[in-house]
Write a protein that holds these residues in place. Structure first.
Motif, PDB file in Angstrom:
ATOM      1  N   TYR A 257       0.810  -1.230   0.000  1.00 12.04           N
ATOM      2  CA  TYR A 257       0.000   0.000   0.000  1.00 12.04           C
ATOM      3  C   TYR A 257       0.841   1.278   0.000  1.00 12.04           C
ATOM      4  O   TYR A 257       0.585   2.210   0.756  1.00 12.04           O
ATOM      5  N   LYS A 260      -0.721   4.735   0.106  1.00 11.71           N
ATOM      6  CA  LYS A 260      -1.210   5.267   1.379  1.00 11.71           C
ATOM      7  C   LYS A 260      -0.050   5.816   2.214  1.00 11.71           C
ATOM      8  O   LYS A 260      -0.240   6.690   3.047  1.00 11.71           O
ATOM      9  N   ARG A 261       1.133   5.268   2.014  1.00 20.85           N
ATOM     10  CA  ARG A 261       2.242   5.601   2.889  1.00 20.85           C
ATOM     11  C   ARG A 261       3.048   6.779   2.376  1.00 20.85           C
ATOM     12  O   ARG A 261       3.678   7.476   3.158  1.00 20.85           O
ATOM     13  N   TYR A 301      -4.482  -1.273   6.132  1.00 17.97           N
ATOM     14  CA  TYR A 301      -4.853  -1.496   4.737  1.00 17.97           C
ATOM     15  C   TYR A 301      -5.147  -2.970   4.519  1.00 17.97           C
ATOM     16  O   TYR A 301      -4.456  -3.832   5.055  1.00 17.97           O
ATOM     17  N   HIS A 371      -3.241  10.173  -5.197  1.00 20.70           N
ATOM     18  CA  HIS A 371      -3.092   8.815  -4.663  1.00 20.70           C
ATOM     19  C   HIS A 371      -4.430   8.123  -4.411  1.00 20.70           C
ATOM     20  O   HIS A 371      -4.488   7.190  -3.616  1.00 20.70           O
TER      21      HIS A 371
ATOM     22  N   GLN B 120       3.659   7.285   7.514  1.00 18.03           N
ATOM     23  CA  GLN B 120       3.523   8.015   6.259  1.00 18.03           C
ATOM     24  C   GLN B 120       4.716   8.931   6.057  1.00 18.03           C
ATOM     25  O   GLN B 120       5.166   9.597   6.977  1.00 18.03           O
TER      26      GLN B 120
END
Lengths: 412, 290, 365
Positions: A257, A260-261, A301, A371, B120
Motif C-alpha cells: 500500500y 497510502k504511505r 490497509y 493517490h 507516512q
C-alpha cells in the motif's frame, strides 16, 4: 568413547524404524490450522493483515458451525521475517501441534525454506502471496497471483496506451529476475522494445544513478518490480527528480500500500495489476472491507494477500467438506475434479488441478495524482496457465520443484 | 555543451554518493571512530531522527526545524543511553557490540509495536530543475551542500572550540584530563550524545526521500561502517577523503556495471584498504605528513 | 616458518601418546577439573543420552537442531575467546560449506555414504577458505576490531553475490545456486545400512549422531586448548608482542586457529544444510552474522564449556521466547542482551560456572 559409539548405533537402529510415519489425523475435535507469518521484522507491514484475515475467516466459519461441524483452531507463530524461524516452526506445527494444514510464508525465500520440511512430513501448505510463479508441488496450494496472470494483462495494455519502449527496474533476486524475464518475453511477443533493464540488490535505497539511466533512455513507461522498504524509496526519489514516466508494476500498491504511505504525487500514474485491494468497489468487496474493519478497526490497509488468505481458509473449508476428511489424498482428489471455486471479495476464483494455483479476476489499478485509485480495466477469470502448459501436472506426478520460463519442467 | 552536461551529471552522481556516505557516517565516526564504541544501534538513532522529523513536519513545523527536532531527540536518547548502558562499556569495546545490538532490537521492535509497521512519509521538497535535457532533484543538491557544511562544522567544533579540545583530550588521555579537572563523565555523555544527534540528523535529512519503516536504519549501517573504517580513527583526516574515494568507487561501478557491483565494490574496497593501511586513511595520511 | 614443537608444561615422564593427550582433557585453559567435574559432565551426557526416551519426536529433533549450531559457536569461542580475534564473519565459512555440501551431494548423490564424503570436503573447503582469509589478515597485520570489519565484509560480499544468482546460468553441474530463494533439493545425511540407507532427518537418530559429534569436538578442543597450541593462543590473546618476543610465530598460530574456527563454522553450515535440505544467502547476512557473537558472548567466550552450554541455552531461550512471547519476543531478547553485558561481563554461564567452582573449590585457579 567406544561404549557411547555402540549406544549411538543401537539408538539409530531403533529410531530409524519410526521415522516414516506421518502426522496422524484426528477425525473429530477441532481442525487445526497452523499460521506462520512475519508479524515482526522487515515484512511486518504487509503481513500482519494476512493473520487478521485468517482470524476473520476463522471466526466467520466457526460462528456458522465450523468445517463439517468441527471448529477451526488456529496455531499462530511469528516467524520474524527470518527463514530459520520458518524451518523451526514448520517442523513444530507439523510434528508437535499436528496441524491439518499450514498457511505460511511471505517472501519466496521463506517458502523455499519450509517447502522441504512440508514435503518431508507430507504436510499441506497454503502459500497466499503473489510471487514469481513456477512452484509445482503437490503439497502446496498457491492462492496468490503469478506473473502470467499479472503481466499478460498489464504489459500489452501499457504498450497500447503509452508506447512500445519499456524500461524494467527489478529487485536483483528470484522474484525480480523471473518477473523481468516475463516482461521481456511479453514485450517481444507484442513487438515492443526493451530500452533498458536494471537489477537492484535488495536493501539498496539510493537511486540517483538509476534515475539518470531511465531519463537517458527513451522509455515510454517503466516497469517497477522493486521489493522491500528500502527499494520503495525509489518512488520518492524519482518523483523529486521529475522522471514523470508512467509506471507499471505487479508488486506495489496491492501488497505494501505504498499509495497510502507516500506523500502524493510520488506514485502518480502508476498502474498495478492486482487480484484485490480494498478500493475495489463491488458489493462483495465493500462487504468484506466492512466485516474486516468491524473486527479489526485499526487495520491500516487490506491488501491482496489478506484477501487471498481469507479465500484460502474458505477454499480449505470447501475442500475438507467435499472430501469428507482432512486427508491430503482425499483433498487432492477433490482438487483434481477441477471445479473447486469460491465467490469471495475479489470475485470468482477457481483452483487449477494441474498446478494447484488459483485463477483470478485481475484489476488494473491506476494511482491518481492525489493517490486515490481508479480501475481503468478489469479482466475476469485469468488462469495460471503457464505451469500446466509447460508440463507440470500434479494429478499425474509430483516433482516438488520450482520452474521458470528459462528452466521449464523436463519434457515427459 | 554536451560535454559540460556530462561532467555535471557525473559530478551529481559523485556528490550524491558522497553526501550519503558523509551524512550517514558522521555520527558513527564520532561514536566508533573517536570513542571506540562499536555502535550497532547507529541505524536506530537514524530511524529515531527520521521518525521525529516526519512527525514534527506533519505537525506543521517547517522542514529545517523538524530536522533539528529529529537530531535533538536522537541526541537526548543517546545521552540517556550513555548514562544507563554505554558508560559501563568503555573498557570493553567488543561487549558494546552485544549491548548496542540489544538496544537496536528493542528499538526496532518497540517502534513496530507502538507506532505500527509503517509511517507516512513527508515527501521530498523543492522539486527538480532541468539542466540540459535531464532533470535533477534540487533536494539532492541541498544534501550535498549540507554534507560539506557538516564536515566544516564538525571540524570547527572539534578543533576550534573549548568543548572540542576537552573532548579530544578526554578520549585520548582520560586520566590526564581528569587530573586537570575535566568532568570526564560529562564529556563522554556529551560526545556520545553528539554522535547520536548526528545520526538523528542523518535520519532527518534523508527522511523526505525514504520509506519510513522501523527497520529503515539498517540500510545505512553497512555504508557507515565502511566509511568510518576506511577513514580510520581521525574523522577529519580520514572520513572526508574516505567518503570521497568510496563515492568515486561506488558511483563509477554503479554507472558502468550496475548497482550490484557498486555494492560489492564498496565492501571489497574496505577489505583492501584495511589490508594495505591497517590504521585507515587517517593513519596513512599522518604517516605521510611526517 | 617457525617450529611448532614446544616444551610442554603438562608433559610428565611416562606420559606419551594417547595418555598424554588424555591428560590434557583438563588443564589451565579450560574450566572444570577433578573427579567432581567429570562426574557432573558424565551426568549431563547421560541426561542428554536419555533425553529422547522422555520426549517426543519433535522435541528431540528440535534439540538436534540446536546442536547443529554449537560447532560454529565453539569455533568462534576458539577464535575470539582464546585467540582474541573477534570474527564477525563466521557465517561466511558456514554458508560456503553449506553451499558446497549442496553442490557436491546434488551432483554425486547420496549412495554409499557419499553425503559424509561431501561433509568432509565441504568442511575442508570452509577451513581452507578461513585459512586463506586468516593468512590475508594476520600476515597483513590486521588486528583488533578491524578483524571484525574484514570478516563482516567478506560474509556480506558472499551474501550479496549469492543473492543475485537466481538465473539458470548460475549452476555447478546439476546444482542450481538459485539466488536469494536459496538452494534446496540436497539429500540429508545418510548412513548406509543393511537393506537400505538410514536418512538422517531431524529425529532421534540425527540427535544421537550430532550428540556424538558435539562430544568429540568438545573433548578434542579441550585437549587442543590445554596442549601447547592452546597455551600459545592464550599468550597471544594476553600479549601478542611478548609472545612474539618469546620466539613464537604468532601469525601462524592465529591463522591456524582461525582456520580451525572456520572449519567448525563450516561443519555447522553442512549440518544445517543437511538438516533443512536448504541453504540461503541470508544465512550469511548481517543478522545471521551477529547471532554467533551473541551466543558466545552471553554464554562466556573465555571457556569452551561455557560457550557450549551458553549457546544451547541462548538458542533454546530465544526460540521459546518467539513461541510464547508473541510480538514482545524481540524486545525481551534485546533487554536480555543488554542485561547480560552489564551484569555478567564474562558471560552468563561463565559467571555461574565460576560461582559453582568457587563453592566447590575446584574452579579455575
Amino acid at each position: 568413547m567406544r561404549i557411547h559409539h555402540n549406544r549411538t548405533l543401537i539408538a539409530a537402529l531403533l529410531a530409524g524404524t519410526c521415522l516414516a510415519s506421518g502426522p496422524v489425523l484426528a477425525q473429530d475435535g477441532p481442525i487445526k490450522i497452523g499460521v506462520l507469518e512475519d508479524q515482526s521484522g522487515d515484512f511486518a507491514a504487509a503481513t500482519n493483515v494476512k493473520v487478521n484475515a485468517i482470524r476473520l475467516a476463522t471466526q466467520e466459519i466457526n460462528d456458522a458451525g465450523g468445517i463439517a461441524g468441527r471448529p477451526i483452531e488456529l496455531v499462530i507463530y511469528d516467524t520474524q521475517s527470518d527463514n530459520r524461524r520458518y524451518q523451526e516452526f514448520m517442523r513444530r506445527v507439523l510434528q508437535q501441534d499436528q496441524v491439518d494444514v499450514v498457511f505460511a510464508g511471505f517472501s519466496s525465500a521463506s517458502r523455499e525454506a519450509y517447502r522441504p520440511i512440508v514435503n518431508q512430513f507430507n504436510g499441506l501448505a497454503f502459500y497466499n502471496n503473489q510471487y514469481e510463479g513456477g512452484v509445482c508441488d503437490a503439497n502446496m496450494i498457491v492462492t496468490g497471483a503469478v506473473p502470467e496472470q499479472q503481466f499478460s494483462t498489464l504489459i500489452p495494455w501499457m504498450m497500447e496506451t503509452y508506447g512500445p519502449n519499456v524500461y524494467t527496474l527489478a529487485a536483483d533476486y528470484n522474484f525480480g529476475q523471473i518477473s523481468a524475464e516475463w516482461v521481456r518475453q511479453i514485450v517481444a511477443e507484442q513487438g515492443g522494445t526493451m530500452v533498458g533493464e536494471e537489477f537492484i540488490p535488495l536493501g539498496v535505497s539510493q537511486f540517483s544513478q538509476t534515475i539518470q539511466n531511465i531519463q537517458q533512455s527513451d522509455a515510454d513507461f517503466v516497469v517497477t518490480l522493486l521489493v522491500g522498504a528500502a527499494q520503495a524509496s525509489y518512488y520518492e526519489q524519482a518523483n523529486s527528480a521529475s522522471v514523470g514516466l508512467p509506471m507499471a508494476s505487479s508488486v506495489n500498491v496491492g501488497q505494501g500500500y505504498e499509495h497510502k504511505r507516500f506523500t502524493p504525487p510520488s506514485l502518480a500514474n502508476m498502474y498495478v495489476t492486482t487480484n484485490y485491494i480494498e478500493e475495489i468497489d463491488t458489493p462483495e468487496s465493500n462487504d468484506f472491507v466492512e466485516r474486516f474493519r468491524a473486527m479489526f478497526p485499526n487495520e491500516p490497509y487490506i491488501n491482496q494477500e489478506a484477501a487471498n488468505s481469507y479465500i484460502g481458509i474458505n477454499l480449505y473449508k470447501q475442500l475438507v467438506e467435499r472430501a469428507g476428511s482432512t486427508d491430503h489424498d482425499a483433498i487432492r482428489a477433490v482438487i483434481a475434479e477441477g471445479d473447486v471455486c469460491f465467490d469471495g471479495p475479489s470475485g470468482n476464483v477457481c483452483l487449477d488441478p494441474k498446478s494447484q494455483h488459483m485463477s483470478h479476476t485481475i484489476y488494473l489499478a491506476r494511482v491518481e495524482s492525489d493517490h486515490s485509485i481508479t480501475f481503468p480495466e478489469v479482466w475476469e477469470n485469468i488462469t495460471p496457465y503457464w505451469l500446466g502448459d509447460a508440463g507440470c501436472d500434479l494429478t499425474q506426478n509430483d516433482p516438488s520443484a520450482q520452474y521458470t520460463p528459462s528452466n521449464p519442467p523436463p519434457a515427459q | 555543451m554536451e560535454f559540460l552536461l556530462a561532467i555535471f551529471s557525473i559530478s551529481y552522481q559523485f556528490g550524491d554518493a558522497f553526501a550519503f556516505l558523509v551524512i550517514s557516517c558522521a555520527g558513527l565516526a564520532v561514536i566508533f571512530g573517536m570513542m571506540g564504541i562499536i555502535n550497532l544501534a547507529h541505524g536506530e538513532f537514524i530511524m529515531c531522527g527520521a521518525y521525529v522529523t516526519a512527525a514534527s513536519a506533519r505537525a506543521g513545523l517547517p522542514l529545517p526545524m523538524a530536522i533539528a527536532c529529529g537530531a535533538l531527540a536522537a541526541a537526548i536518547i543517546g545521552m540517556a543511553l550513555e548514562r544507563t548502558v554505554i558508560r559501563h562499556l568503555y573498557h570493553r569495546p567488543l561487549d558494546s557490540i552485544i549491548a548496542t545490538w540489544g538496544i537496536s532490537l528493542i528499538a526496532t521492535q518497540g517502534v513496530l509495536i507502538l507506532l505500527g509497521p509503517t509511517m507516512q512519509g513527508i515527501g521530498t521538497p523543492l522539486g527538480s530543475t532541468l539542466i540540459g535535457d535531464r532533470s535533477y532533484s534540487i533536494y539532492r543538491l541541498v544534501l550535498f551542500a549540507t554534507s560539506i557544511g557538516l564536515l566544516l562544522g564538525l571540524y570547527l567544533l572539534f578543533y576550534r572550540t573549548r568543548f572540542g579540545v576537552i573532548s579530544r583530550a578526554t578520549i585520548q588521555r582520560p586520566d590526564t584530563a581528569r587530573a586537570l579537572g575535566v568532568d570526564t563523565r560529562r564529556v563522554y555523555a556529551l560526545t556520545f550524545g553528539l554522535g547520536a544527534g548526528l545520526a538523528g540528523l542523518a535520519g532527518g535529512l534523508y527522511a523526505p526521500t525514504m520509506t519510513m519503516v522501523p527497520t529503515m536504519g539498517s540500510t545505512f549501517i553497512v555504508e557507515s561502517f565502511v566509511t568510518v573504517v576506511v577513514g580510520g580513527a581521525d574523522i577529519f583526516l580520514g572520513a572526508a577523503p574516505a567518503a570521497a574515494i568510496l563515492a568515486v568507487i561506488k558511483a563509477a561501478l554503479t554507472a558502468w556495471y550496475g548497482q550490484l557491483f557498486g555494492q560489492i565494490g564498496l565492501l571489497v574496497a574496505v577489505i583492501i584498504v584495511i589490508r594495505v593501511m591497517p590504521g585507515g586513511l587517517s593513519a596513512f595520511i599522518k604517516r605521510w605528513q611526517k | 616458518m617457525n617450529e611448532i614443537r614446544l616444551p610442554d608444561a603438562t608433559e610428565a615422564p611416562g606420559r606419551r601418546g594417547p595418555r598424554l593427550w588424555l591428560s590434557r582433557l583438563e588443564g589451565p585453559q579450560t574450566m572444570g577439573r577433578g573427579l567432581g567435574f567429570w562426574i557432573a559432565a558424565a551426568l549431563v551426557l547421560l541426561a542428554a543420552i536419555l533425553y529422547p526416551a522422555f520426549n517426543n519426536d519433535y522435541t528431540v529433533g528440535n534439540a538436534a537442531y540446536f546442536l547443529v549450531w554449537t560447532f560454529m559457536a565453539m569455533g568462534l569461542g576458539l577464535v575470539w575467546g582464546y585467540c582474541g580475534a573477534l570474527s564477525f564473519g563466521q557465517t561466511a565459512f558456514f554458508g560456503l560449506a553449506g553451499y558446497a555440501y549442496g553442490v557436491i551431494t546434488i551432483n554425486i548423490g547420496s549412495a554409499f555414504g557419499a553425503t559424509w564424503l561431501a561433509l568432509v570436503l565441504a568442511v575442508a573447503l570452509g577451513g581452507a577458505f578461513a585459512l586463506l582469509i586468516g593468512y590475508f589478515m594476520f600476515y597483513g597485520r590486521i588486528k583488533g576490531v578491524f578483524i571484525g570489519i574484514v570478516t563482516l565484509s567478506v560474509t556480506l560480499v558472499l551474501e550479496t553475490f549469492m543473492a543475485q544468482t537466481a538465473g539458470p546460468q548460475w549452476r555447478i553441474g546439476e546444482a542450481r545456486l538459485n539466488g536469494f530463494n536459496g538452494m534446496s533439493g540436497m539429500p540429508p545425511l545418510t548412513v548406509p545400512w543393511f537393506g537400505g540407507e538410514i536418512l538422517l532427518y531431524a529425529g532421534t537418530t540425527l540427535y544421537y549422531v550430532l550428540l556424538g559429534m558435539v562430544v568429540l569436538v568438545y573433548l578434542g578442543l579441550r585437549m587442543l586448548l590445554n596442549a601447547p597450541f592452546g597455551n600459545v593462543l592464550v599468550a597471544i590473546r594476553e600479549n601478542p608482542e611478548r609472545t612474539e618476543m618469546l620466539g613464537y610465530g604468532i601469525r601462524l598460530y592465529q591463522m591456524l586457529a582461525f582456520g580451525l574456527g572456520g572449519a567448525l563454522a563450516g561443519l555447522s553450515g553442512v549440518l544445517y544444510t543437511a538438516w533443512g535440505q536448504y541453504i540461503t544467502p541470508s544465512s550469511m547476512g548481517l543478522t545471521a552474522a551477529a547471532l554467533p557473537i551473541v551466543w558466545v558472548a552471553v554464554g562466556g567466550r573465555r571457556d569452551i564449556t561455557a560457550t557450549l552450554l551458553g549457546t544451547l541455552i541462548v538458542i533454546a531461550g530465544f526460540q521459546s521466547l518467539t513461541i510464547y512471547g508473541s510480538q514482545y519476543a524481540l524486545v525481551v531478547m534485546g533487554a536480555l542482551l543488554v542485561f547480560t553485558v552489564l551484569v555478567t561481563p564474562n558471560g552468563l554461564v561463565f559467571t555461574v560456572m565460576s560461582q559453582i567452582g568457587r563453592i566447590f573449590g575446584k574452579g579455575r585457579e
